[in-house]
Enzyme design. Structure first.
Site, PDB file in Angstrom:
ATOM      1  N   THR A  91      31.927  71.438 -56.958  1.00 21.64           N
ATOM      2  CA  THR A  91      30.802  72.380 -56.821  1.00 21.64           C
ATOM      3  C   THR A  91      30.910  73.468 -57.886  1.00 21.64           C
ATOM      4  O   THR A  91      29.928  73.805 -58.556  1.00 21.64           O
ATOM      5  CB  THR A  91      30.794  72.996 -55.401  1.00 21.64           C
ATOM      6  OG1 THR A  91      30.678  71.931 -54.460  1.00 21.64           O
ATOM      7  CG2 THR A  91      29.652  73.971 -55.213  1.00 21.64           C
ATOM      8  N   ASN A 174      27.035  59.695 -53.468  1.00 22.73           N
ATOM      9  CA  ASN A 174      27.923  60.052 -52.360  1.00 22.73           C
ATOM     10  C   ASN A 174      27.423  59.540 -51.016  1.00 22.73           C
ATOM     11  O   ASN A 174      28.161  59.547 -50.042  1.00 22.73           O
ATOM     12  CB  ASN A 174      28.118  61.567 -52.288  1.00 22.73           C
ATOM     13  CG  ASN A 174      26.814  62.317 -52.257  1.00 22.73           C
ATOM     14  OD1 ASN A 174      26.037  62.263 -53.213  1.00 22.73           O
ATOM     15  ND2 ASN A 174      26.553  62.996 -51.168  1.00 22.73           N
ATOM     16  N   GLN A 202      32.299  61.151 -57.184  1.00 21.58           N
ATOM     17  CA  GLN A 202      32.538  59.948 -56.372  1.00 21.58           C
ATOM     18  C   GLN A 202      33.058  58.780 -57.200  1.00 21.58           C
ATOM     19  O   GLN A 202      33.636  57.846 -56.644  1.00 21.58           O
ATOM     20  CB  GLN A 202      31.237  59.519 -55.662  1.00 21.58           C
ATOM     21  CG  GLN A 202      30.747  60.489 -54.610  1.00 21.58           C
ATOM     22  CD  GLN A 202      31.555  60.435 -53.316  1.00 21.58           C
ATOM     23  OE1 GLN A 202      32.246  59.459 -53.020  1.00 21.58           O
ATOM     24  NE2 GLN A 202      31.464  61.496 -52.531  1.00 21.58           N
ATOM     25  N   ALA A 223      39.661  66.635 -56.837  1.00 21.27           N
ATOM     26  CA  ALA A 223      40.897  65.956 -56.413  1.00 21.27           C
ATOM     27  C   ALA A 223      40.799  65.353 -55.018  1.00 21.27           C
ATOM     28  O   ALA A 223      41.400  64.310 -54.746  1.00 21.27           O
ATOM     29  CB  ALA A 223      42.062  66.952 -56.463  1.00 21.27           C
ATOM     30  N   HIS A 224      40.016  66.000 -54.141  1.00 18.92           N
ATOM     31  CA  HIS A 224      40.056  65.530 -52.743  1.00 18.92           C
ATOM     32  C   HIS A 224      39.293  64.232 -52.509  1.00 18.92           C
ATOM     33  O   HIS A 224      39.306  63.698 -51.402  1.00 18.92           O
ATOM     34  CB  HIS A 224      39.607  66.626 -51.769  1.00 18.92           C
ATOM     35  CG  HIS A 224      38.132  66.887 -51.696  1.00 18.92           C
ATOM     36  ND1 HIS A 224      37.343  66.355 -50.706  1.00 18.92           N
ATOM     37  CD2 HIS A 224      37.319  67.644 -52.454  1.00 18.92           C
ATOM     38  CE1 HIS A 224      36.090  66.788 -50.862  1.00 18.92           C
ATOM     39  NE2 HIS A 224      36.056  67.576 -51.926  1.00 18.92           N
ATOM     40  N   CYS A 347      28.422  67.738 -46.449  1.00 21.59           N
ATOM     41  CA  CYS A 347      27.874  69.094 -46.523  1.00 21.59           C
ATOM     42  C   CYS A 347      26.564  69.206 -45.781  1.00 21.59           C
ATOM     43  O   CYS A 347      26.064  70.295 -45.563  1.00 21.59           O
ATOM     44  CB  CYS A 347      27.716  69.530 -47.981  1.00 21.59           C
ATOM     45  SG  CYS A 347      26.805  68.356 -48.958  1.00 21.59           S
TER      46      CYS A 347
HETATM   47  N1  PLP Z   1      29.190  65.910 -55.988  1.00 19.79           N
HETATM   48  C1  PLP Z   1      29.346  64.838 -55.208  1.00 19.79           C
HETATM   49  C2  PLP Z   1      28.707  63.539 -55.608  1.00 19.79           C
HETATM   50  C3  PLP Z   1      30.089  64.925 -54.033  1.00 19.79           C
HETATM   51  O1  PLP Z   1      30.240  63.842 -53.260  1.00 19.79           O
HETATM   52  C4  PLP Z   1      30.678  66.175 -53.686  1.00 19.79           C
HETATM   53  C5  PLP Z   1      31.432  66.333 -52.417  1.00 19.79           C
HETATM   54  O2  PLP Z   1      31.112  65.790 -51.406  1.00 19.79           O
HETATM   55  C6  PLP Z   1      30.490  67.262 -54.545  1.00 19.79           C
HETATM   56  C7  PLP Z   1      29.758  67.098 -55.690  1.00 19.79           C
HETATM   57  C8  PLP Z   1      31.137  68.586 -54.261  1.00 19.79           C
HETATM   58  O3  PLP Z   1      32.497  68.461 -54.505  1.00 19.79           O
HETATM   59  P1  PLP Z   1      33.583  69.549 -54.003  1.00 19.79           P
HETATM   60  O4  PLP Z   1      33.783  69.272 -52.564  1.00 19.79           O
HETATM   61  O5  PLP Z   1      34.794  69.253 -54.811  1.00 19.79           O
HETATM   62  O6  PLP Z   1      33.017  70.881 -54.294  1.00 19.79           O
END
Ligand code: PLP
Length: 408
Positions: A91, A174, A202, A223-224, A347
């Site tokens: 993000t 995602n 992803q 990383a997660h 989210c």
């Molecule tokens: N972009 C995509 C395609 C995602 O799947 C996600 C998280 O679910 C994000 C961005 C946001 O990533 P982060 O959780 O590292 O902020």
């Protein structure tokens, strides 16, 4: 206490199956790899120096570990270490990239940034662009998507020919797991001098990098999503590009992302990236096999089940389905304490609004309302698939019976 099948010792007996907790939401986040956890905790205990402390050995030690991690992360996506800016996750990376690009355009050309973007992007991308539009700093050229959530290369070519400044294209979706044609899109963008930004959250660590040279492009990774820790990610920036930081502070990371580096998180990210380079192809092949088994079992046992997304170009662990007439929340409510699957992006799960991705794909209402995202990863076991293959159809049948008075 219920068992998780992530326990290293989990040889699960028949009797245990009834108590097993199964995690099938790897697109929301992945469990940390025990080997990654080990380097994180070792680093936290032993290396507390500030990686920017140039005046003593504590700083040197931390800086060396960060340099190693930077090299692994760069290698995972086919970038050079100098291009890697560590952040708190995708993000933040997305915000630095898109807000920074808009700022450059405003400063240099005195006009808003024009971006070609498809409506299937993650909220972190779409909402950042909305923010820029509201400020008068961006205008969009919407890209069309088909019923499989796939973009059209012809439309991308068209948008580039029309003269957009930037093309925004994610590596993989995602929700439905559709993999996008980045190699072709990046070639088109390069031919037309259009800047490419890729949200690779992803795809990185799940598919090999398909763009040889990121020198003119930017991408975000986290990383997660690859068995690393939460709260750490990276932005890959084009060599020499100075994007404006989101917040004021020190001069760390070329001033693009000020702030003391999260050394243990970065070290864990580096180890996760290194392991993906070595293990990705074997893990993903195994995961694909398990996903296909689950898909076959669910199709056999659930009348009317529809598989969403692009079956020709889909993440190995992704299985996105709809069951017309059976609202997804009625299924989730029956299994949520034992099987972790989701109605959509983490989210927005819990939000009673149809997914913007599925809407963009033009799914009819009963497919929207019954969508279930199931995602597998490298710790998924065949016993997990046995549990899910038995319990999801049972939950669907029970939901149907409750709604319509008979088990279909
Ligand atoms: N972009 C995509 C395609 C995602 O799947 C996600 C998280 O679910 C994000 C961005 C946001 O990533 P982060 O959780 O590292 O902020």
């Amino acid at each position: 206490m219920t068992k998780t099948t992530l326990d290293a010792s989990s040889a699960i007996s028949e009797g245990d199956l009834a108590n097993v907790r199964v995690y099938l939401d790897y697109q929301a986040t992945t469990p940390i790899d025990p080997r990654v956890l080990s380097v994180v905790t070792t680093c936290m205990s032993n290396v507390f120096g500030n990686a920017s402390s140039a005046d003593h050995i504590y700083g040197d030690e931390a800086a060396e570990l960060v340099a190693v991690a930077r090299a692994h992360v760069a290698a995972l996506v086919g970038a050079t270490p100098e291009q890697v800016i560590f952040t708190s996750g995708s993000t933040e990376s997305i915000n630095i990239a898109l807000q920074g690009l808009a700022r450059l355009c405003r400063d240099r050309q005195r006009r808003p940034l024009s971006i070609a973007v498809a409506p299937i992007e993650h909220a972190a991308v779409l909402d950042t662009i909305e923010l820029l539009k509201a400020r008068g700093d961006a205008v969009t050229r919407p890209l069309s998507v088909n019923a499989a959530g796939q973009v059209s290369l012809d439309d991308i070519e068209c948008a580039c020919r029309e003269g957009v400044d930037a093309l925004c294209l994610m590596g993989a979706n995602n929700e439905v797991g559709t993999i996008y044609p980045l190699r072709e899109a990046s070639n088109i963008a390069r031919q037309h001098g259009v800047f490419l930004f890729c949200d690779a959250t992803q795809s990185a660590g799940r598919i090999p990098p398909c763009v040889e040279h990121w020198h003119g492009s930017a991408l975000s990774i986290s990383a997660h999503k690859m068995y690393g820790p939460k709260g750490v990610g990276a932005l890959i920036v084009p060599t020499g590009m100075r994007l404006q930081a989101l917040f004021a502070g020190g001069n760390q990371q070329m001033g693009i992302r000020p702030g003391t580096l999260n050394v243990p998180g970065i070290v864990g990210f580096g180890e996760a990236a290194r392991l993906r380079i070595v293990e990705m192809s074997e893990d993903e092949a195994r995961t694909r096999g398990l996903r296909d088994d689950l898909e076959t079992a669910l199709k056999d046992k659930i009348p009317g089940l529809v598989v969403n997304g692009d079956s020709m170009s889909r993440l190995a662990g992704s299985l996105h389905v709809s069951i017309p007439g059976v609202p997804n929340h009625a299924v989730i409510a029956r299994i949520r304490n034992r099987i972790a699957i989701s109605t959509g992006a983490a989210c927005s799960s819990g939000i009673e609004r149809p997914s913007h991705v599925l809407q963009a794909m033009g799914l009819r209402k009963e497919l929207l309302d019954s969508a279930l995202r199931i995602s597998l990863g490298k710790f998924t076991k065949s016993t997990d698939i046995d549990v899910a293959s038995a319990e999801i159809p049972t939950a669907v049948a029970a939901a149907r019976a409750a709604l319509y008075g008979a088990v279909a």
